[in-house]
Design a protein around this motif. Structure first.
Motif, PDB file in Angstrom:
ATOM      1  N   THR A 119     -87.801-107.736   6.924  1.00 25.44           N
ATOM      2  CA  THR A 119     -88.838-106.756   6.520  1.00 25.44           C
ATOM      3  C   THR A 119     -87.733-105.653   6.097  1.00 25.44           C
ATOM      4  OG1 THR A 119     -90.581-107.230   8.159  1.00 25.44           O
ATOM      5  CG2 THR A 119     -90.480-105.261   6.869  1.00 25.44           C
ATOM      6  N   LEU A 120     -88.186-104.787   5.061  1.00 22.06           N
ATOM      7  CA  LEU A 120     -87.415-103.728   4.553  1.00 22.06           C
ATOM      8  C   LEU A 120     -88.293-102.843   3.638  1.00 22.06           C
ATOM      9  CD1 LEU A 120     -86.854-104.100   1.195  1.00 22.06           C
ATOM     10  CD2 LEU A 120     -85.658-105.754   1.710  1.00 22.06           C
ATOM     11  N   SER A 161     -91.474 -99.200  -1.518  1.00 20.28           N
ATOM     12  CA  SER A 161     -92.121-100.446  -1.313  1.00 20.28           C
ATOM     13  C   SER A 161     -91.760-101.189  -0.170  1.00 20.28           C
ATOM     14  CB  SER A 161     -91.541-101.505  -2.431  1.00 20.28           C
ATOM     15  OG  SER A 161     -92.052-100.966  -3.856  1.00 20.28           O
ATOM     16  N   LEU A 162     -92.761-101.783   0.591  1.00 20.84           N
ATOM     17  CA  LEU A 162     -92.568-102.517   2.045  1.00 20.84           C
ATOM     18  C   LEU A 162     -92.503-103.935   1.464  1.00 20.84           C
ATOM     19  CD1 LEU A 162     -92.424-102.996   4.836  1.00 20.84           C
ATOM     20  CD2 LEU A 162     -94.872-102.945   4.829  1.00 20.84           C
ATOM     21  N   ILE A 163     -91.297-104.601   1.734  1.00 25.31           N
ATOM     22  CA  ILE A 163     -91.109-105.985   1.225  1.00 25.31           C
ATOM     23  C   ILE A 163     -90.829-106.908   2.564  1.00 25.31           C
ATOM     24  CG2 ILE A 163     -89.524-107.344  -0.080  1.00 25.31           C
ATOM     25  CD1 ILE A 163     -88.937-104.967  -2.028  1.00 25.31           C
ATOM     26  N   PHE A 164     -91.237-107.898   2.622  1.00 24.22           N
ATOM     27  CA  PHE A 164     -91.145-109.031   3.656  1.00 24.22           C
ATOM     28  C   PHE A 164     -91.107-110.404   3.205  1.00 24.22           C
ATOM     29  CE2 PHE A 164     -95.416-107.761   3.286  1.00 24.22           C
ATOM     30  CZ  PHE A 164     -96.044-108.741   3.429  1.00 24.22           C
ATOM     31  N   THR A 165     -90.342-111.296   4.084  1.00 15.17           N
ATOM     32  CA  THR A 165     -90.549-112.649   3.975  1.00 15.17           C
ATOM     33  C   THR A 165     -91.548-113.346   4.564  1.00 15.17           C
ATOM     34  OG1 THR A 165     -89.305-113.334   5.745  1.00 15.17           O
ATOM     35  CG2 THR A 165     -87.952-112.439   4.043  1.00 15.17           C
ATOM     36  N   ASN A 166     -91.892-114.718   4.145  1.00 16.74           N
ATOM     37  CA  ASN A 166     -92.911-115.456   4.719  1.00 16.74           C
ATOM     38  C   ASN A 166     -92.439-116.023   5.935  1.00 16.74           C
ATOM     39  OD1 ASN A 166     -90.910-117.524   3.956  1.00 16.74           O
ATOM     40  ND2 ASN A 166     -92.342-118.841   3.147  1.00 16.74           N
ATOM     41  N   GLN A 167     -91.464-115.469   6.465  1.00 13.53           N
ATOM     42  CA  GLN A 167     -90.868-115.796   7.759  1.00 13.53           C
ATOM     43  C   GLN A 167     -91.653-114.646   8.804  1.00 13.53           C
ATOM     44  OE1 GLN A 167     -86.797-115.831   7.215  1.00 13.53           O
ATOM     45  NE2 GLN A 167     -86.716-118.093   7.576  1.00 13.53           N
TER      46      GLN A 167
END
Length: 472
Positions: free
Chosen positions: A56-57, A85-91
């Motif tokens: 997450t970032l 922006s809050l960005i995250f992976t499908n993990q």
């Protein structure tokens, strides 16, 4: 107006990596790294290449700032009007415990390809004599060895070995005159003097640590010290060389060149304990032979790395290792030489987020990059001895400051080299031994929105847990 939601980041495995983004929101919690002057795609590359450590970032487009968060951390999501922006992976599975975000929607994109770093081979002098002239005034150096980079204040602190002093100067004004922050009181082993200072480190409270090779000791100084300040003896170490500090625990690691051992001062005080070696001079995996460099990686691998100079290798030891532990050869160990699988008097190391080693290979006048589990290294800077801007002359210490790391080298001036690391442009600098050469120093510009970010956090919370971030 800020809306507060509780979120939980849960790590799970998945197929292909997709990126989800929620605009105008930020996550507040335990930050792993903060990166500056970086594009959103480059920030995503950092996250996806962390092998699950980061999922997450926060990305602030106005100042091109990226904040990377550890996986499996409880955090708080704050909806705000910041350009973020809050960005995250499908993990990552993000659950809102008390409410749902209603003002924004998550969008999904794919990641970009993240490339291997490449370095420009042209250096410029940022401090000292470009011609390699030594001197004792406050614009010159004489065989500097240790170096520390203060990111927020854009200052560089250097152990000026030949002048028995520690200097600090601004990187925003390369022509500036340095300030003496320790020593410069003649040759000696009193607490206000140095004989042959080597390593340097700064702990999380700003306290300065300096090792003195000839005096066989490590001395501490307060954060506001100057040439009139007397230090405090931390402890005795035979042939004290380079220093590494675990910023999470303030454990101080110091190399004993003559003792063939790495000592640890737990919590920065008390009697030292053996962290590696201590079984005599030799080439067994529980022995060292005139080691020089040490690096404790508290961010990624939680391991101790030792530049075992006379064995021409780098050893990796587990966290909390003792004299009973055997190390693993992670670079070199094939005798002295110039081959890709060899080192020649390895002096220091640093480790990046992928576990890649960067090694000051002094006898070969080069900096080697050694990927995890690789049998060969790659020369990224240098390879020939000389005074030209693309040459090195006995690089002593390597550190880089993308993750609050630095580079260092023995020499008479400090130079800067530009590089691109996984599409992220960063600046490296170095100290040369005689007339030229370099190691790597990273210059990172402080992002203005970090102060604004922390101000918001302070307004919202009094719990210190939510105020912690990785200092730069």
């Amino acid at each position: 107006m800020f809306w507060i939601f509780f979120v939980l980041l849960v790590f799970s495995t998945g197929g292909g990596i997709f990126i989800s983004k929620i605009d105008n929101n930020i996550l507040i919690g335990n930050i792993s790294n903060s990166l500056w002057n970086i594009t959103q795609n480059q920030c995503i590359c950092e996250m996806t290449q962390s092998n699950g450590i980061i999922s997450t970032l926060n990305y602030f487009s106005t100042n091109q700032t990226c904040q990377l968060f550890y996986t499996n951390d409880s955090s708080i999501l704050v909806e705000s009007n910041l350009n973020s922006s809050l960005i995250f992976t499908n993990q990552s599975a993000i659950f809102i415990a008390q409410n749902q975000i209603t003002s924004t929607a998550a969008s999904t994109t794919t990641t970009t390809v993240c490339t291997q770093p490449s370095w420009s081979q042209t250096a410029t002098t940022i401090f000292g004599s470009q011609a390699g002239t030594s001197g004792a005034n406050l614009t010159l150096l004489s065989n500097p060895i240790g170096m520390y980079y203060d990111g927020p204040n854009s200052m560089l602190t250097v152990v000026d070995y030949g002048n028995q002093r520690v200097l600090k100067f601004s990187l925003n004004n390369p022509s500036s005159v340095a300030t003496v922050i320790a020593g410069s009181n003649g040759v000696g082993c009193n607490m206000s003097q140095f004989y042959l200072p080597n390593g340097i480190g700064v702990d999380s409270s700003g306290q300065l640590y300096v090792s003195d090779y000839q005096c066989n000791q490590v001395v501490t100084f307060p954060s506001n010290s100057n040439s009139t300040t007397s230090g405090t003896l931390l402890g005795s170490v035979a042939g004290a060389a380079l220093i590494s500090i675990n910023q999470l625990t303030n454990d101080i690691y110091v190399v004993s060149y003559y003792g063939n051992v790495v000592y640890k001062f737990v919590g920065g005080s008390g009697s030292p304990v053996v962290a590696a070696g201590g079984n005599g001079n030799g080439n067994a995996l529980n022995q060292l032979s005139y080691p020089v460099g040490v690096y404790y990686d508290y961010l990624y691998t939680n391991s101790l790395y030792v530049a075992d100079s006379s064995n021409n290798r780098v050893l990796k030891f587990p966290s909390n290792s003792t004299s009973a532990n055997y190390g693993t050869v992670v670079a070199g160990g094939n005798g002295p030489g110039i081959g890709a699988n060899q080192l020649n008097d390895s002096r220091s190391i640093v480790v990046d987020s992928n576990g890649t080693l960067y090694i000051a290979d002094a006898g070969n006048n080069r900096i080697q990059r050694w990927l995890q589990n690789a049998t060969n290294g790659t020369t990224i800077v240098g390879g020939t001895q000389g005074a030209a801007s693309n040459q090195l002359n006995w690089p002593e210490t390597v550190l880089f400051d993308k993750y609050v790391h630095r580079n260092l080298d023995r020499g008479l001036n400090i130079t800067r080299i530009k590089t691109t690391l996984r599409q992220h442009e960063i600046s490296f600098a170095a100290i040369n031994k005689s007339k030229s050469g370099s190691t790597l120093y990273i210059g990172i510009k402080q992002a203005e929105n970090i102060n604004e970010y922390e101000r918001i956090v302070r307004d919202l919370f009094t719990n210190e847990h939510f105020l912690r971030r990785v200092a730069t």
